[in-house]
Design a protein around this motif. Structure first.
Motif, PDB file in Angstrom:
ATOM      1  N   TYR A  89       0.841  -1.196   0.000  1.00  0.00           N
ATOM      2  CA  TYR A  89       0.000   0.000   0.000  1.00  0.00           C
ATOM      3  C   TYR A  89       0.875   1.244   0.000  1.00  0.00           C
ATOM      4  CZ  TYR A  89      -3.526  -3.329   1.612  1.00  0.00           C
ATOM      5  OH  TYR A  89      -4.362  -4.406   1.744  1.00  0.00           O
ATOM      6  N   ARG A  91       0.607   5.839  -0.072  1.00  0.00           N
ATOM      7  CA  ARG A  91      -0.251   7.023   0.084  1.00  0.00           C
ATOM      8  C   ARG A  91       0.608   8.275  -0.064  1.00  0.00           C
ATOM      9  NH1 ARG A  91      -3.752   8.398   5.558  1.00  0.00           N
ATOM     10  NH2 ARG A  91      -4.500  10.443   4.916  1.00  0.00           N
ATOM     11  N   THR A  92       0.217   9.160  -0.995  1.00  0.00           N
ATOM     12  CA  THR A  92       0.958  10.397  -1.224  1.00  0.00           C
ATOM     13  C   THR A  92      -0.019  11.503  -1.575  1.00  0.00           C
ATOM     14  OG1 THR A  92       2.837   9.133  -2.110  1.00  0.00           O
ATOM     15  CG2 THR A  92       2.785  11.493  -2.560  1.00  0.00           C
ATOM     16  N   ARG A  96      -4.087   7.218  -3.097  1.00  0.00           N
ATOM     17  CA  ARG A  96      -3.916   5.896  -2.493  1.00  0.00           C
ATOM     18  C   ARG A  96      -3.631   4.889  -3.600  1.00  0.00           C
ATOM     19  NH1 ARG A  96      -6.058   5.724   2.732  1.00  0.00           N
ATOM     20  NH2 ARG A  96      -4.973   3.740   2.818  1.00  0.00           N
ATOM     21  N   VAL A  98      -2.489   0.713  -4.448  1.00  0.00           N
ATOM     22  CA  VAL A  98      -2.351  -0.659  -3.965  1.00  0.00           C
ATOM     23  C   VAL A  98      -1.683  -1.484  -5.057  1.00  0.00           C
ATOM     24  CG1 VAL A  98      -3.544  -2.721  -3.145  1.00  0.00           C
ATOM     25  CG2 VAL A  98      -4.416  -0.451  -2.538  1.00  0.00           C
ATOM     26  N   SER A 107      -5.738   2.426  -7.828  1.00  0.00           N
ATOM     27  CA  SER A 107      -5.501   3.729  -7.218  1.00  0.00           C
ATOM     28  C   SER A 107      -6.796   4.501  -7.132  1.00  0.00           C
ATOM     29  CB  SER A 107      -4.462   4.519  -8.018  1.00  0.00           C
ATOM     30  OG  SER A 107      -4.984   4.884  -9.284  1.00  0.00           O
ATOM     31  N   TRP A 108      -6.868   5.399  -6.159  1.00  0.00           N
ATOM     32  CA  TRP A 108      -8.013   6.292  -6.019  1.00  0.00           C
ATOM     33  C   TRP A 108      -7.586   7.511  -5.214  1.00  0.00           C
ATOM     34  CZ3 TRP A 108      -7.425   1.887  -3.133  1.00  0.00           C
ATOM     35  CH2 TRP A 108      -7.457   2.022  -1.746  1.00  0.00           C
ATOM     36  N   GLU A 110      -8.438  10.232  -2.200  1.00  0.00           N
ATOM     37  CA  GLU A 110      -9.223  10.417  -0.990  1.00  0.00           C
ATOM     38  C   GLU A 110     -10.138  11.625  -1.162  1.00  0.00           C
ATOM     39  OE1 GLU A 110      -6.250  10.913   1.975  1.00  0.00           O
ATOM     40  OE2 GLU A 110      -6.072   8.776   2.360  1.00  0.00           O
TER      41      GLU A 110
END
Length: 230
Positions: A89, A91-92, A96, A98, A107-108, A110
């Protein structure tokens, strides 16, 4: 001697985009792109475009091992490593990512549907009952404290409240009760000054379901230890 030139194998990436609210979820199956790696042939990285426009360069670096380098332009943001069938995983800045055990990338962003507060379920409106003594009972269901009955005068002045923890009260000779009957709750009004006549209401609808005269009993009685209205 005749030489044979092998045309490089071309792999087409298929990108599935699922938009949920403001969040774009990109899922890319890339495991088949590494099919030749087991034979020792060099394989170029698979390029995956992510939800915010960044890219992931995915490599197969060994049996059951994949790496994904995350780039925004020429800047490398992160490296994800999936080994031994595990999921990695990343996160940046709200992105997000995976990395799946087969080299697939999801990816998605937030702030979309996942982070939106869900609307609260609205409690049913109170049921209003005009009692034989002229007073008003509001039967409230689904509240934090469970079922309760608010007793008031016609003018709106609240005399008190009963609930299943304090199910019975007396005011001016009249008894008010909440009685549990299996899974149902009933609201009972008893005229203590008029010989004990009673009226039984269904809590959910407020409909009169039973009446009885003085001494009849009919399976409904005033609870012991009735107190004053709170």
């Amino acid at each position: 001697m005749r030489s044979t030139r092998r045309t490089p194998r071309r792999t087409t990436l298929r990108t599935a985009a699922v938009v949920v609210g403001a969040a774009a979820v990109l899922a890319v199956p890339v495991g088949s792109a590494f099919a030749d790696s087991s034979a020792g042939a060099p394989v170029a990285p698979v390029i995956v475009r992510l939800a915010d426009g960044a890219v992931a360069k995915v490599y197969k670096t060994g049996p059951n091992r994949f790496e994904a380098d995350i780039f925004a332009g020429s800047t490398k943001l992160d490296t994800l490593v999936s080994r031994g069938g595990g999921v990695a995983y990343g996160r940046t800045d709200g992105l997000r990512v995976v990395l799946q055990p087969n080299g697939g990338v999801t990816s998605w962003m937030e702030g979309g549907e996942k982070s939106r507060p869900k609307p609260k379920a609205q409690a049913p409106a109170p049921v209003r009952v005009v009692m034989p003594d002229g007073r008003i009972a509001k039967l409230v269901d689904g509240a934090a404290g469970g079922e309760r009955a608010v007793i008031s005068l016609r003018g709106g002045e609240v005399l008190g409240t009963i609930d299943l923890r304090h199910p019975s009260a007396v005011h001016d000779g009249w008894t008010y009760e909440l009685v549990r009957d299996g899974e149902r709750v009933k609201f009972v009004v008893i005229d203590g000054r008029g010989g004990g006549s009673g009226w039984v209401y269904d809590f959910g609808s407020g409909k009169l379901v039973e009446t009885y005269g003085a001494g009849a009993g009919a399976g409904v009685r005033a609870g012991a230890g009735s107190g004053g209205l709170r």
